[in-house]
Design an enzyme around this catalytic site. Sequence first.
Site, PDB file in Angstrom:
ATOM      1  N   ASN A   9      -4.699   5.677  -1.102  1.00  0.00           N
ATOM      2  CA  ASN A   9      -3.912   5.800   0.274  1.00  0.00           C
ATOM      3  C   ASN A   9      -3.526   7.235   0.589  1.00  0.00           C
ATOM      4  O   ASN A   9      -3.525   7.589   1.949  1.00  0.00           O
ATOM      5  CB  ASN A   9      -3.234   4.616   0.764  1.00  0.00           C
TER       6      ASN A   9
ATOM      7  N   HIS B 242      -2.506  -3.099  -6.669  1.00  0.00           N
ATOM      8  CA  HIS B 242      -2.922  -2.720  -5.278  1.00  0.00           C
ATOM      9  C   HIS B 242      -4.315  -2.784  -5.504  1.00  0.00           C
ATOM     10  O   HIS B 242      -5.363  -2.047  -5.836  1.00  0.00           O
ATOM     11  CB  HIS B 242      -2.376  -1.201  -5.043  1.00  0.00           C
TER      12      HIS B 242
ATOM     13  N   SER C  79       0.834  -1.320  -0.060  1.00  0.00           N
ATOM     14  CA  SER C  79       0.039  -0.048  -0.062  1.00  0.00           C
ATOM     15  C   SER C  79       0.719   1.329  -0.062  1.00  0.00           C
ATOM     16  O   SER C  79       0.511   2.046  -0.231  1.00  0.00           O
ATOM     17  CB  SER C  79      -1.051   0.167   1.277  1.00  0.00           C
TER      18      SER C  79
ATOM     19  N   GLU D 126      -5.016  -0.235  -8.212  1.00  0.00           N
ATOM     20  CA  GLU D 126      -4.250   0.615  -8.860  1.00  0.00           C
ATOM     21  C   GLU D 126      -3.094  -0.183  -9.343  1.00  0.00           C
ATOM     22  O   GLU D 126      -2.295  -1.107  -8.583  1.00  0.00           O
ATOM     23  CB  GLU D 126      -3.613   1.472  -7.563  1.00  0.00           C
TER      24      GLU D 126
END
Length: 596
Positions: A192, A142, A121, A154
């Site tokens: 994130n 991701h 992440s 992602e």
Amino acid sequence: MAREFTRVGVVGLGTMGAGIVEVFARNGLDVTAVEISDAALERGRATLTGSTDRAVAKGKLAEAERDALMARVDFRVGLDALHDVDLVIEAVPEHLDLKQRIFAELDRVCKPEAILATNTSSLSVTEISVATTRPNQVIGIHFFNPAPVMKLVEVVRTVVTSADVVADVEALCERLGKVDVTISDRAGFIANALLFGYLNHAVGMFEARYATREDIDAAMKLGCGLPMGPLALMDLIGLDTAYEILDTMYRRGGRDRRHAPAPLLKQMVTAGLLGRKSGRGFYTYERPGSPKVVPDEYTPLAADAALADGARAIAKVGVVGSGTMATGIIEVFAKAGYEIISVTRGAEKSAKVCEAVKTSLNKGVVRGKLSETDRDAALGRITWSATLEHLADVDLVVEAVIEELSVKKALFASLDEICKPGVVLATTTSSLPVIDVAMATQRPADVVGLHFFNPAPIMPLVEIVQTIRTSAETSATARAVCAKLGKTGVVCGDRSGFIVNALLFPYLNDAVKMLEASYSTADDIDYAMKLGCGYPMGPFELLDVVGLDVSLAIQRELYLELREPGFAPAPLLEHLVTAGYLGRKSGRGFRDHTRR
Ligand SMILES: NC(=O)c1ccc[n+]([C@@H]2O[C@H](COP(=O)([O-])OP(=O)(O)OC[C@H]3O[C@@H](n4cnc5c(N)ncnc54)[C@H](O)[C@@H]3O)[C@@H](O)[C@H]2O)c1
């Protein structure tokens, strides 16, 4: 032609890995699922079984499909089992050295043409890739939590990831029914980077006892329409994982203090309170891994208990103001059975407000949400006045006049002279300090903030703002009133932005900064937050709806009060406002609304 993947590998079957195995197997891929020990393997298998059984119970998966899905998964201990996979995705804990060791090992074990992917992440995919002899075949994939549900992936390309590998992975995402955004290797990628500052801020609020966990979560769910509150989301992510992500983002992302993990997080992780997976985090769960929250010693009493808590009886309510908020608030109180005195600055304004309330109530009748009798009764409960003195015997005053401190202070000074003792005086300010208004009276203990959201008849949330002088009785009265209005009242301290705006606007501002840095496009950032985090609108859609000028003003207030360098308004936001691009209302903001 994109490469055809038949067998893929997943390393680590924790929160994310087990979900990723499910995504692959559901879409017809054979999966070798690898763990470090027999016990961990059994836990991973149990997570997958639990999730697919729930899908069957909900009618989302046929039993035969579930059996076929499970049959596609080969559960193994040790990386050697991955010798024949076409692609492997790693989902072990967020530690660079561990991931590098695993990648070096995968490089040794896997076929030379296999793609090696990480689900990290926040760590650098580039740094992970150099542990192998094939960094051009290393990529970030991701997924979002829960992987079977969230649509976004992602795809993170490093400077050396080959274009073929990127294209193959993009095609794979499509086959999995996911929407991918391809981006470069930056701490936190899109989602994130925008999410974790907000989550950490929420933990900080809780740690500072600014508001309870239930109130922080309810505020963001009901005020912003988010699928879950920040503390419940932290529990879902796992506090150990969240801690590592924040810590890495702090170190990689320019040492932004907002990413320095809140001290409470470290304490909770050390104490084994990891969130859902351990059965306890910010909340307590029925058992480890269960999504069901059970009451614990911090669970608040039911709302009606507030009545027994010393709340004053309220029957007659004065509402001062003639704008959008006052109009909505009058309707809300009248529908809930209170007797209302509406005070405006003149008969003409009263007539306008009266008309607006009638129109809105009539809409309710047309939509079948309100009977004609109830509409007439609600209207019958309202007295229209242009004289503040008529508020002499009300039990509660709700002020909703223009957002200017001098005007509000003068009004509260007048109310202090007019109203009987024991009246609760409430301001609906969304940005001014409630204590300033309270101190304009001789009775600051009776003053509280009641921050309604627009449109008041629809939005279910009210922030109840306690100053350091607000009495427990006043606060209890405010809670009881909100409960009677059918609203969720959340109690917070008297700080700029209260709960919702304080948590929401810095995130929006960060999105503008990300756009300004050309890391991604407004469309991809909006997608990422909607499809990766389940937000009802992306940040740029929301900014255009709220108004860029309004957003800038709120962000400036937050920055001025809290002096947090990360809260400084994004220069791009300032420039757009200066240029008159204010969002939908001016036809153009981040997007051009004149052509739609
Ligand atoms: N939790 C989230 O919401 C989330 C979302 C997206 C991405 N991620 C990322 O996914 C990765 C995994 O996070 P998580 O939350 O699933 O962690 P987790 O702690 O729930 O699971 C990690 C699993 O890896 C296993 N493991 C550890 N060492 C191993 C080894 N040498 N070989 C095989 N298995 C090993 C552990 O036994 C455990 O089951 C992290 O990089 C994290 O940043 C997490």
